[in-house]
Write an enzyme that holds these catalytic residues in place. Sequence first.
Site, short mmCIF file in Angstrom:
data_model
loop_
_atom_site.label_atom_id
_atom_site.label_comp_id
_atom_site.label_asym_id
_atom_site.label_seq_id
_atom_site.Cartn_x
_atom_site.Cartn_y
_atom_site.Cartn_z
N ASP A 203 56.77 37.97 43.71
CA ASP A 203 56.93 37.96 45.17
C ASP A 203 58.41 37.70 45.48
O ASP A 203 59.21 37.53 44.58
CB ASP A 203 55.99 36.94 45.80
N ASP B 73 46.04 39.73 45.38
CA ASP B 73 46.26 38.55 44.54
C ASP B 73 45.81 37.34 45.33
O ASP B 73 45.81 37.37 46.56
CB ASP B 73 47.74 38.38 44.20
N CYS C 131 26.66 36.95 33.72
CA CYS C 131 28.07 37.10 33.32
C CYS C 131 28.16 36.99 31.80
O CYS C 131 27.49 36.16 31.19
CB CYS C 131 28.90 35.99 33.97
N CYS D 40 31.21 36.59 30.20
CA CYS D 40 32.59 36.19 29.92
C CYS D 40 32.61 35.22 28.74
O CYS D 40 31.57 34.76 28.26
CB CYS D 40 33.25 35.57 31.16
N CYS E 178 30.62 31.99 29.71
CA CYS E 178 29.17 32.10 29.89
C CYS E 178 28.44 32.47 28.61
O CYS E 178 27.25 32.21 28.46
CB CYS E 178 28.85 33.08 31.02
N HIS F 22 36.13 31.51 33.66
CA HIS F 22 34.95 32.14 34.28
C HIS F 22 35.29 32.72 35.65
O HIS F 22 34.94 33.87 35.94
CB HIS F 22 33.77 31.18 34.40
ZN LIG Z 1 31.25 33.75 33.14
#
Ligand SMILES: [Zn+2]
Length: 420
Positions: A97, A314, A371, A373, A376, A402
């Site tokens: 930025d 963002d 999920c 990820c 998880c 997560h």
């Molecule tokens: Zn997750």
Amino acid sequence: MGLKFEISASSPEGGRRAALHLPHGTVQTPVFMPVGTAATVKTVQQETLERICSNGAGAEIILSNTYHLYLRPSHEVIRRAGGVHRFMAWPRPLLTDSGGFQVFSLAKLRKISDDGVEFRSHLDGSKHFFSPEHSIEVQIALGADIMMAFDECVETPATWERTQQSMGLTHAWAARSRQYWLDHRHEVPWHEQGEQGEQGTGNREQGTSASADPLSVPSSHMTPDPSSHQSLFGIVQGGMYPDLRRESAERLVEMDFEGYAIGGLAVGEPREVTREMIARTLEILPKDKPRYVMGVGYPDEIEEYARMGVDMMDCVLPTRAARHGLLFRAPEPGEELSAKENGEPASRTAVRMNIKRVEYAEDQRPIDPACSCLVCRRYSRAYLRHLFVAKEPLGLTLNSIHNLSFYLDTMSRVRAGLAG
Ligand SMILES: [Zn+2]
């Protein structure tokens, strides 16, 4: 070449699926960019960011803050390191930025003139001056793939007259930012130290060439094509006034930037107003260039704006919320989405979980059964609650992984929908 933006599909609502080619790699859009304020996405290491999504893909672009890096460790330190990619060992695209938003929100005792802003550091009270030229000089030293024109962020609420005057200053500063970028963009530090990594060039697909470079990310991976340069985006302002938003977009389009951001939103206004300002601005911005809304938002907001035709967003929300124990997850079948938390309207696509609640103390399920990820797949709500309550740093890391994964997976789903 600065950037190349290739749209492959679009929807009747205006959403677009595209590939944004940048010096350090290609970004699939619409994209959510994790925020790495001080050259770090707080608590998450770069290796993890590279494979943070459920499907094993990673963040393709992250954002860093010019104001913070200028104050500490300083843009000169980063320039001598070869730019922020090398400094933080991040071989993929980066955006910085302009420092404007932080100067206006964090720094103390600002004095604004047509020339720029004098301010005191929020760290030690030292005095500094940012002009459009200096902001771009600092951003060239940092060497991100995309940098932003220096703008004034008007306070909220502000009158029409005050907003118009501030917008005029932003336009003058945008033209000066652009001129400085044209005159100095060859000074980017990417190539200065590239020679020592040259032997690794061409070995990207084979991983590291250990004898040439002992680093796990060889510096050659962070040295783009010598003909490439940084891109500069203009920032549309105009507060909460549709006529000013329109005028701001028109002025900036006349200046011909490589991409356009919509700034000064999500600063406390109702969500309908945010949506309305985005919609009015998108009508004016060229369809063949990337469009970026700064600082948004909740999971259902980023999904909605992407469907409207916003290509990049963002926000600190997924990581900041994670550090406060607030996790996002998909609703389970039949689950009622709870209304208002913190005065925010209920989300259509994400349930907010406060992991410190006692009801999770012996809950052996993952945060989000839907999920897959890194978190998880391995850890229970009970363990995450324990880490958070015991103030263990790992808890902040796992929560952040997560939440970022949830945001990036959300955009991946939107892209799949747009691809048709
Ligand atoms: Zn997750």
